[in-house]
Enzyme design. Structure first.
Site, PDB file in Angstrom:
ATOM      1  CB  ALA A  16      43.207 -63.329  42.706  1.00 19.53           C
ATOM      2  CB  ALA A  19      44.248 -67.134  40.131  1.00 21.11           C
ATOM      3  NE  ARG A  20      42.295 -70.448  46.306  1.00 21.15           N
ATOM      4  CZ  ARG A  20      43.436 -70.992  46.752  1.00 21.15           C
ATOM      5  NH1 ARG A  20      43.897 -72.083  46.198  1.00 21.15           N
ATOM      6  NH2 ARG A  20      44.102 -70.435  47.730  1.00 21.15           N
ATOM      7  CB  SER A  39      52.588 -64.863  44.984  1.00 21.57           C
ATOM      8  OG  SER A  39      51.930 -64.122  45.988  1.00 21.57           O
ATOM      9  NE  ARG A  40      51.369 -58.508  46.677  1.00 20.63           N
ATOM     10  CZ  ARG A  40      50.525 -57.865  47.458  1.00 20.63           C
ATOM     11  NH1 ARG A  40      50.772 -56.632  47.830  1.00 20.63           N
ATOM     12  NH2 ARG A  40      49.422 -58.454  47.878  1.00 20.63           N
ATOM     13  CE1 TYR A  64      52.003 -61.048  41.756  1.00 15.04           C
ATOM     14  CE2 TYR A  64      52.277 -58.680  41.667  1.00 15.04           C
ATOM     15  CZ  TYR A  64      51.676 -59.790  42.204  1.00 15.04           C
ATOM     16  OH  TYR A  64      50.751 -59.640  43.209  1.00 15.04           O
ATOM     17  CG  LEU A  80      48.239 -59.120  39.303  1.00 17.19           C
ATOM     18  CD1 LEU A  80      49.435 -58.399  38.691  1.00 17.19           C
ATOM     19  CD2 LEU A  80      48.554 -59.622  40.701  1.00 17.19           C
ATOM     20  CE  LYS A 103      34.285 -61.303  34.793  1.00 14.39           C
ATOM     21  NZ  LYS A 103      35.010 -61.941  35.816  1.00 14.39           N
TER      22      LYS A 103
END
Length: 156
Positions: A16, A19-20, A39-40, A64, A80, A103
């Site tokens: 996401a 996440a960076r 990741s997927r 994951y 996620l 969050k």
């Protein structure tokens, strides 16, 4: 943390955008290291690791589960969607991984209790990623909103 203690090895579940930012914070911390990302898609995880300063030895997984199953990962960051938090947080806690959850942490208090119970029963640290409380912009916003010249007297 003691100076001679090894760094905390973080795994990240997902790629996401938030996440960076967190991966950069992990990189800047003297007592943590980016150890794995899952990741997927293996391709997406590989690109994420390459573009976000992961060290050359970092592991990249196309799932994951790979991150959670890795015995070298000490803690996982979970950016996620909230609807997936309880599933992955509980699995990570069962594998003895400390948790940093983005969050909102859960969809409801029942799910939060499941996550907290999984952490407590496994002797793990739980934290949520509520960075805004500690961000300098929060103080600036407070002062801006408290200025009666801007808004008058705010009630709530």
């Amino acid at each position: 943390m003691a100076e001679d203690a090894p760094p905390i090895r973080f795994g990240i579940l997902g790629c996401a955008e938030v996440a960076r930012k967190v991966s950069r914070a992990i990189t800047l911390s003297p007592n943590t290291t980016l150890y794995a990302v899952g990741s997927r898609s293996l391709d997406k995880a590989t690109k994420f690791a390459a573009s976000n300063g992961f060290p050359p030895h970092a592991k990249v997984y196309g799932s994951y589960e790979g991150v959670i199953e890795d015995p070298e990962v000490d803690a996982v960051y979970v950016p996620l969607p909230t609807s997936l938090h309880v599933q992955w947080a509980v699995l990570a806690a069962q594998k003895k991984k400390h948790l940093l959850l983005e969050k909102p942490v859960a969809l409801n208090v029942h799910d939060l209790h499941k996550i907290l119970e999984a952490c407590e029963s496994n002797g793990l640290q739980y934290m949520d990623a509520t960075m805004w409380m500690h961000h300098p912009r929060t103080t600036q916003m407070f002062h801006f909103l408290s200025d009666p010249q801007q808004f008058g007297h705010l009630q709530s």
